[in-house]
Motif scaffolding. Structure first.
Motif, PDB file in Angstrom:
ATOM      1  N   THR A 197      -8.573  -3.977  11.134  1.00 60.81           N
ATOM      2  CA  THR A 197      -9.399  -2.824  10.505  1.00 60.81           C
ATOM      3  C   THR A 197      -9.998  -3.790   9.226  1.00 60.81           C
ATOM      4  O   THR A 197      -9.256  -4.645   8.567  1.00 60.81           O
ATOM      5  CB  THR A 197      -8.695  -2.000   9.829  1.00 60.81           C
ATOM      6  OG1 THR A 197      -8.050  -1.009  10.771  1.00 60.81           O
ATOM      7  CG2 THR A 197      -9.542  -0.996   9.122  1.00 60.81           C
TER       8      THR A 197
ATOM      9  N   SER B 173       0.879  -1.258  -0.050  1.00 61.53           N
ATOM     10  CA  SER B 173      -0.204   0.059  -0.079  1.00 61.53           C
ATOM     11  C   SER B 173       0.721   1.261   0.051  1.00 61.53           C
ATOM     12  O   SER B 173       1.624   1.522   0.856  1.00 61.53           O
ATOM     13  CB  SER B 173      -0.979  -0.021   1.503  1.00 61.53           C
ATOM     14  OG  SER B 173      -1.917  -0.984   1.160  1.00 61.53           O
TER      15      SER B 173
ATOM     16  N   ARG C 109     -11.719  -4.418   6.079  1.00 61.61           N
ATOM     17  CA  ARG C 109     -11.588  -3.596   4.704  1.00 61.61           C
ATOM     18  C   ARG C 109     -12.898  -4.225   3.871  1.00 61.61           C
ATOM     19  O   ARG C 109     -13.017  -3.240   2.755  1.00 61.61           O
ATOM     20  CB  ARG C 109     -10.133  -3.821   4.072  1.00 61.61           C
ATOM     21  CG  ARG C 109      -9.083  -3.682   4.792  1.00 61.61           C
ATOM     22  CD  ARG C 109      -8.928  -2.045   5.230  1.00 61.61           C
ATOM     23  NE  ARG C 109      -7.918  -1.645   5.834  1.00 61.61           N
ATOM     24  CZ  ARG C 109      -7.432  -0.352   6.126  1.00 61.61           C
ATOM     25  NH1 ARG C 109      -8.407   0.291   6.142  1.00 61.61           N
ATOM     26  NH2 ARG C 109      -6.392  -0.291   6.916  1.00 61.61           N
TER      27      ARG C 109
ATOM     28  N   TYR D 276      -9.263   4.870  -2.950  1.00 57.00           N
ATOM     29  CA  TYR D 276      -8.513   3.787  -3.102  1.00 57.00           C
ATOM     30  C   TYR D 276      -8.461   2.961  -4.610  1.00 57.00           C
ATOM     31  O   TYR D 276      -9.633   2.904  -4.872  1.00 57.00           O
ATOM     32  CB  TYR D 276      -8.749   2.699  -2.044  1.00 57.00           C
ATOM     33  CG  TYR D 276      -8.053   1.385  -1.947  1.00 57.00           C
ATOM     34  CD1 TYR D 276      -6.809   1.476  -1.537  1.00 57.00           C
ATOM     35  CD2 TYR D 276      -8.344   0.106  -2.534  1.00 57.00           C
ATOM     36  CE1 TYR D 276      -5.983  -0.003  -1.482  1.00 57.00           C
ATOM     37  CE2 TYR D 276      -7.763  -0.986  -2.542  1.00 57.00           C
ATOM     38  CZ  TYR D 276      -6.552  -0.858  -2.163  1.00 57.00           C
ATOM     39  OH  TYR D 276      -5.568  -2.119  -1.926  1.00 57.00           O
TER      40      TYR D 276
ATOM     41  N   ARG E 264      -8.978  -8.206   6.085  1.00 55.88           N
ATOM     42  CA  ARG E 264      -8.743  -7.399   7.405  1.00 55.88           C
ATOM     43  C   ARG E 264      -7.331  -7.297   7.319  1.00 55.88           C
ATOM     44  O   ARG E 264      -6.405  -8.075   6.974  1.00 55.88           O
ATOM     45  CB  ARG E 264      -9.244  -8.252   8.336  1.00 55.88           C
ATOM     46  CG  ARG E 264     -10.891  -8.523   8.226  1.00 55.88           C
ATOM     47  CD  ARG E 264     -11.448  -9.216   9.562  1.00 55.88           C
ATOM     48  NE  ARG E 264     -10.611 -10.450   9.846  1.00 55.88           N
ATOM     49  CZ  ARG E 264     -10.327 -11.049  11.085  1.00 55.88           C
ATOM     50  NH1 ARG E 264     -10.565 -10.099  12.162  1.00 55.88           N
ATOM     51  NH2 ARG E 264      -9.605 -11.997  11.196  1.00 55.88           N
ATOM     52  N   THR E 265      -6.697  -6.178   7.823  1.00 55.96           N
ATOM     53  CA  THR E 265      -5.811  -5.600   7.955  1.00 55.96           C
ATOM     54  C   THR E 265      -5.086  -5.157   9.363  1.00 55.96           C
ATOM     55  O   THR E 265      -6.091  -5.133  10.176  1.00 55.96           O
ATOM     56  CB  THR E 265      -5.214  -4.810   6.939  1.00 55.96           C
ATOM     57  OG1 THR E 265      -5.962  -3.492   7.275  1.00 55.96           O
ATOM     58  CG2 THR E 265      -5.426  -5.055   5.448  1.00 55.96           C
TER      59      THR E 265
END
Length: 137
Positions: free
Chosen positions: A101, A9, A103, A42, A108-109
């Motif tokens: 988090t 990212s 997403r 994004y 999920r990150t």
């Protein structure tokens, strides 16, 4: 524990310009944008032999704000059990950079700062599992 590279990212102040630049560099359009209508916050490209992911994220979502200093990338490693992995990293002396988090769509990150000042990203990533399964065929 770490299963393999999942997503890189980059936080960018001008997402439209970054999208154009990476489209030119990679020779492909992003396959995904969120939101789907209007100016995206994004965009994501998939490319290379393993269809690795490069996500460009509007800098307003950066957990550290905007800086005039060079920025790095957070490489997210796919893990099977995100909560257990984050807990293990914390037990080993890492500190939370960005908590778990959601997403959406199964992604999920989380990221931590290791004891040496490096950011380590971990995630659950259905795309990684799909690619891994396809390699077995």
């Amino acid at each position: 524990m770490l299963r393999g590279f999942a997503t890189v990212s980059f936080f960018v102040e001008d997402l439209s310009a970054a999208k154009a630049w990476y489209t030119e560099l990679l020779g492909i359009e992003p396959y995904f944008a969120r939101p789907e209508v209007g100016d995206p916050a994004y965009v994501e490209f998939r490319f290379g032999d393993l269809q690795c992911e490069l996500g460009l994220i509007d800098a307003r979502f950066s957990p550290h704000g905007v800086s005039d200093k060079p920025a790095g990338a957070v490489i997210f490693w796919h893990v099977d059990e995100l909560e257990a992995t984050v807990e293990r990293l914390l037990q080993l002396g890492a500190t939370v950079n960005e908590g778990i988090t959601v997403r959406g769509e199964g992604f999920r990150t989380a990221s931590v700062v290791d004891p040496f000042g490096n950011i380590l990203g971990v995630m659950t990533n259905p795309h990684y599992l799909e690619m891994l399964e396809s390699l077995k065929a």
